[in-house]
Write a protein that holds these residues in place. Structure first.
Motif, PDB file in Angstrom:
ATOM      1  N   MET A   1     -51.540 -24.504 -32.703  1.00 43.89           N
ATOM      2  CA  MET A   1     -50.799 -24.703 -33.951  1.00 43.89           C
ATOM      3  C   MET A   1     -49.382 -24.134 -33.868  1.00 43.89           C
ATOM      4  SD  MET A   1     -53.851 -23.678 -36.507  1.00 43.89           S
ATOM      5  CE  MET A   1     -53.216 -23.931 -38.154  1.00 43.89           C
ATOM      6  N   ILE A   2     -49.204 -23.079 -33.035  1.00 37.47           N
ATOM      7  CA  ILE A   2     -47.841 -22.645 -32.741  1.00 37.47           C
ATOM      8  C   ILE A   2     -47.307 -23.621 -31.697  1.00 37.47           C
ATOM      9  CG2 ILE A   2     -46.411 -20.824 -31.745  1.00 37.47           C
ATOM     10  CD1 ILE A   2     -48.373 -18.761 -32.847  1.00 37.47           C
ATOM     11  N   ALA A   3     -46.144 -24.216 -31.982  1.00 37.83           N
ATOM     12  CA  ALA A   3     -45.622 -25.262 -31.092  1.00 37.83           C
ATOM     13  C   ALA A   3     -45.360 -24.706 -29.699  1.00 37.83           C
ATOM     14  CB  ALA A   3     -44.354 -25.866 -31.678  1.00 37.83           C
ATOM     15  N   ASN A   4     -45.763 -25.477 -28.701  1.00 37.64           N
ATOM     16  CA  ASN A   4     -45.627 -25.067 -27.308  1.00 37.64           C
ATOM     17  C   ASN A   4     -44.293 -25.584 -26.752  1.00 37.64           C
ATOM     18  OD1 ASN A   4     -46.195 -24.079 -24.786  1.00 37.64           O
ATOM     19  ND2 ASN A   4     -47.545 -25.775 -24.230  1.00 37.64           N
ATOM     20  N   THR A   5     -43.223 -24.926 -27.141  1.00 41.91           N
ATOM     21  CA  THR A   5     -41.869 -25.375 -26.802  1.00 41.91           C
ATOM     22  C   THR A   5     -41.453 -24.887 -25.411  1.00 41.91           C
ATOM     23  OG1 THR A   5     -41.240 -23.506 -28.208  1.00 41.91           O
ATOM     24  CG2 THR A   5     -40.949 -25.698 -29.122  1.00 41.91           C
ATOM     25  N   PRO A   6     -40.503 -25.576 -24.790  1.00 37.57           N
ATOM     26  CA  PRO A   6     -40.020 -25.168 -23.465  1.00 37.57           C
ATOM     27  C   PRO A   6     -39.101 -23.941 -23.568  1.00 37.57           C
ATOM     28  CG  PRO A   6     -38.706 -26.991 -24.269  1.00 37.57           C
ATOM     29  CD  PRO A   6     -39.792 -26.764 -25.298  1.00 37.57           C
ATOM     30  N   ASN A   7     -38.620 -23.473 -22.453  1.00 38.84           N
ATOM     31  CA  ASN A   7     -37.667 -22.356 -22.484  1.00 38.84           C
ATOM     32  C   ASN A   7     -36.388 -22.756 -23.207  1.00 38.84           C
ATOM     33  OD1 ASN A   7     -39.342 -20.629 -21.040  1.00 38.84           O
ATOM     34  ND2 ASN A   7     -38.561 -21.322 -19.059  1.00 38.84           N
ATOM     35  N   PRO A   8     -35.801 -21.840 -23.994  1.00 34.06           N
ATOM     36  CA  PRO A   8     -34.512 -22.125 -24.638  1.00 34.06           C
ATOM     37  C   PRO A   8     -33.439 -22.368 -23.577  1.00 34.06           C
ATOM     38  CG  PRO A   8     -35.546 -20.148 -25.541  1.00 34.06           C
ATOM     39  CD  PRO A   8     -36.318 -20.515 -24.306  1.00 34.06           C
ATOM     40  N   PRO A   9     -32.343 -23.025 -23.974  1.00 32.07           N
ATOM     41  CA  PRO A   9     -32.023 -23.445 -25.341  1.00 32.07           C
ATOM     42  C   PRO A   9     -32.659 -24.781 -25.721  1.00 32.07           C
ATOM     43  CG  PRO A   9     -30.210 -23.987 -23.867  1.00 32.07           C
ATOM     44  CD  PRO A   9     -31.227 -23.265 -23.043  1.00 32.07           C
ATOM     45  N   TYR A  10     -33.012 -24.887 -26.999  1.00 34.05           N
ATOM     46  CA  TYR A  10     -33.428 -26.154 -27.596  1.00 34.05           C
ATOM     47  C   TYR A  10     -33.078 -26.033 -29.082  1.00 34.05           C
ATOM     48  CZ  TYR A  10     -37.638 -23.307 -28.546  1.00 34.05           C
ATOM     49  OH  TYR A  10     -38.486 -22.302 -28.914  1.00 34.05           O
ATOM     50  N   TYR A  11     -33.394 -27.040 -29.860  1.00 35.68           N
ATOM     51  CA  TYR A  11     -33.020 -26.994 -31.275  1.00 35.68           C
ATOM     52  C   TYR A  11     -34.224 -26.910 -32.206  1.00 35.68           C
ATOM     53  CZ  TYR A  11     -28.011 -27.489 -30.894  1.00 35.68           C
ATOM     54  OH  TYR A  11     -26.686 -27.240 -30.657  1.00 35.68           O
ATOM     55  N   ALA A  12     -34.028 -26.262 -33.356  1.00 37.99           N
ATOM     56  CA  ALA A  12     -35.030 -26.217 -34.419  1.00 37.99           C
ATOM     57  C   ALA A  12     -34.405 -26.763 -35.700  1.00 37.99           C
ATOM     58  CB  ALA A  12     -35.494 -24.777 -34.649  1.00 37.99           C
ATOM     59  N   VAL A  13     -35.157 -27.561 -36.423  1.00 43.07           N
ATOM     60  CA  VAL A  13     -34.749 -27.987 -37.769  1.00 43.07           C
ATOM     61  C   VAL A  13     -35.719 -27.348 -38.745  1.00 43.07           C
ATOM     62  CG1 VAL A  13     -34.391 -29.924 -39.338  1.00 43.07           C
ATOM     63  CG2 VAL A  13     -33.825 -30.177 -36.907  1.00 43.07           C
ATOM     64  N   ILE A  14     -35.196 -26.415 -39.543  1.00 40.81           N
ATOM     65  CA  ILE A  14     -36.023 -25.729 -40.547  1.00 40.81           C
ATOM     66  C   ILE A  14     -35.867 -26.477 -41.866  1.00 40.81           C
ATOM     67  CG2 ILE A  14     -36.509 -23.559 -41.740  1.00 40.81           C
ATOM     68  CD1 ILE A  14     -34.921 -22.108 -39.507  1.00 40.81           C
ATOM     69  N   MET A  36     -44.568 -40.431 -36.448  1.00 39.90           N
ATOM     70  CA  MET A  36     -43.382 -41.122 -35.956  1.00 39.90           C
ATOM     71  C   MET A  36     -42.444 -40.168 -35.204  1.00 39.90           C
ATOM     72  SD  MET A  36     -42.344 -43.892 -38.848  1.00 39.90           S
ATOM     73  CE  MET A  36     -41.016 -44.438 -37.785  1.00 39.90           C
ATOM     74  N   ALA A  37     -42.266 -38.970 -35.736  1.00 41.65           N
ATOM     75  CA  ALA A  37     -41.381 -37.989 -35.086  1.00 41.65           C
ATOM     76  C   ALA A  37     -41.876 -37.681 -33.677  1.00 41.65           C
ATOM     77  CB  ALA A  37     -41.302 -36.709 -35.918  1.00 41.65           C
ATOM     78  N   GLN A  38     -43.212 -37.570 -33.544  1.00 47.11           N
ATOM     79  CA  GLN A  38     -43.808 -37.256 -32.236  1.00 47.11           C
ATOM     80  C   GLN A  38     -43.483 -38.308 -31.174  1.00 47.11           C
ATOM     81  OE1 GLN A  38     -47.838 -36.771 -33.575  1.00 47.11           O
ATOM     82  NE2 GLN A  38     -47.685 -34.539 -33.669  1.00 47.11           N
ATOM     83  N   LYS A  39     -43.185 -39.509 -31.639  1.00 51.27           N
ATOM     84  CA  LYS A  39     -42.860 -40.590 -30.692  1.00 51.27           C
ATOM     85  C   LYS A  39     -41.365 -40.658 -30.379  1.00 51.27           C
ATOM     86  CE  LYS A  39     -46.740 -43.415 -32.229  1.00 51.27           C
ATOM     87  NZ  LYS A  39     -47.107 -44.441 -33.218  1.00 51.27           N
ATOM     88  N   GLN A  40     -40.567 -39.861 -31.092  1.00 42.20           N
ATOM     89  CA  GLN A  40     -39.116 -39.895 -30.875  1.00 42.20           C
ATOM     90  C   GLN A  40     -38.734 -39.237 -29.557  1.00 42.20           C
ATOM     91  OE1 GLN A  40     -36.207 -40.729 -33.169  1.00 42.20           O
ATOM     92  NE2 GLN A  40     -37.837 -42.141 -33.745  1.00 42.20           N
ATOM     93  N   GLU A  41     -37.741 -39.786 -28.921  1.00 36.87           N
ATOM     94  CA  GLU A  41     -37.139 -39.181 -27.739  1.00 36.87           C
ATOM     95  C   GLU A  41     -36.612 -37.786 -28.089  1.00 36.87           C
ATOM     96  OE1 GLU A  41     -36.816 -40.305 -24.643  1.00 36.87           O
ATOM     97  OE2 GLU A  41     -35.541 -38.639 -23.983  1.00 36.87           O
ATOM     98  N   GLY A  42     -36.996 -36.789 -27.307  1.00 38.18           N
ATOM     99  CA  GLY A  42     -36.455 -35.443 -27.514  1.00 38.18           C
ATOM    100  C   GLY A  42     -37.247 -34.566 -28.471  1.00 38.18           C
ATOM    101  N   PHE A  43     -38.338 -35.095 -29.035  1.00 34.01           N
ATOM    102  CA  PHE A  43     -39.189 -34.283 -29.930  1.00 34.01           C
ATOM    103  C   PHE A  43     -39.990 -33.290 -29.090  1.00 34.01           C
ATOM    104  CE2 PHE A  43     -43.267 -33.508 -32.050  1.00 34.01           C
ATOM    105  CZ  PHE A  43     -42.861 -33.141 -33.325  1.00 34.01           C
ATOM    106  N   LEU A  44     -39.989 -32.010 -29.491  1.00 38.25           N
ATOM    107  CA  LEU A  44     -40.659 -30.981 -28.687  1.00 38.25           C
ATOM    108  C   LEU A  44     -41.873 -30.349 -29.358  1.00 38.25           C
ATOM    109  CD1 LEU A  44     -37.495 -29.045 -27.399  1.00 38.25           C
ATOM    110  CD2 LEU A  44     -38.769 -30.849 -26.216  1.00 38.25           C
ATOM    111  N   GLY A  45     -42.030 -30.586 -30.670  1.00 37.80           N
ATOM    112  CA  GLY A  45     -43.163 -29.986 -31.371  1.00 37.80           C
ATOM    113  C   GLY A  45     -42.827 -29.717 -32.821  1.00 37.80           C
ATOM    114  N   HIS A  46     -43.850 -29.319 -33.602  1.00 34.35           N
ATOM    115  CA  HIS A  46     -43.566 -28.970 -34.999  1.00 34.35           C
ATOM    116  C   HIS A  46     -44.607 -27.997 -35.536  1.00 34.35           C
ATOM    117  CE1 HIS A  46     -46.718 -31.197 -37.017  1.00 34.35           C
ATOM    118  NE2 HIS A  46     -46.186 -30.936 -38.180  1.00 34.35           N
ATOM    119  N   GLU A  47     -44.187 -27.249 -36.554  1.00 35.13           N
ATOM    120  CA  GLU A  47     -45.048 -26.274 -37.234  1.00 35.13           C
ATOM    121  C   GLU A  47     -44.836 -26.438 -38.729  1.00 35.13           C
ATOM    122  OE1 GLU A  47     -43.388 -22.703 -35.622  1.00 35.13           O
ATOM    123  OE2 GLU A  47     -44.406 -22.935 -33.699  1.00 35.13           O
TER     124      GLU A  47
END
Lengths: 107, 107
Positions: A1-14, A36-47
């Motif tokens: 449930m905690i998003a498994n994101t790669p090493n920074p830098p990356y972006y977050a939209v709160i 739909m977001a999960q299918k977008q190019e560059g989507f890394l995860g969500h919480e």
């Protein structure tokens, strides 16, 4: 449930939001937008969590991916419905994740 | 309940967590930490929700303010208790808020 994101830098939209009392189509649309977001190019995860205040954080590879998702036609429609029906207020913050660290209790 | 932050740039610390089943002292400590953070130099606001997954976002003027709060003695103690008792897992992300926008339904 905690998003498994790669090493920074990356972006977050709160996306922080207060809902109206209108339930119509909200949960269906919210589910569809995640799919739909999960299918977008560059989507890394969500919480996501709601407890009165709702906080949804989506993670993205770069600002171009965020821009593409913001302009997605179905998402634009959902954003408009959000303003008209589902949200009393919201705030969106676009953030560069500079560093992260975690902990997992494996005892 | 949506934090009333100033114009960007500023910083966000996204703390995503999964709790253990241990309730002892948790809510008291969480309340105390919010009260203490609010008194820190450079604290700009905070938002929190838990729905299985917990997401707490605190907003700060700069990385120096975040560092000072991370090193606060009472907070260090709370962090240690968090690892030992209250959290099964967590992830902390330090983010530069580059841009934000909002909406308030005043109809």
């Amino acid at each position: 449930m905690i998003a498994n994101t790669p090493n920074p830098p990356y972006y977050a939209v709160i996306f922080s939001s207060i809902r109206t009392e209108i339930e119509e189509d909200y949960h269906l649309m919210a589910k569809k937008m995640v799919e739909m977001a999960q299918k977008q190019e560059g989507f890394l995860g969500h919480e996501s969590a709601r407890e009165g205040l709702g906080i949804t954080v989506s993670y993205w590879k770069n600002t171009e991916a965020i821009k593409q998702w913001k302009m997605n036609a179905a998402h634009l429609f959902a954003q408009q419905m959000g303003k008209e029906k589902w949200y009393a207020a919201y705030k969106t913050r676009i953030c560069l994740v500079e560093r992260d660290y975690g902990f997992e209790n494996i005892t």
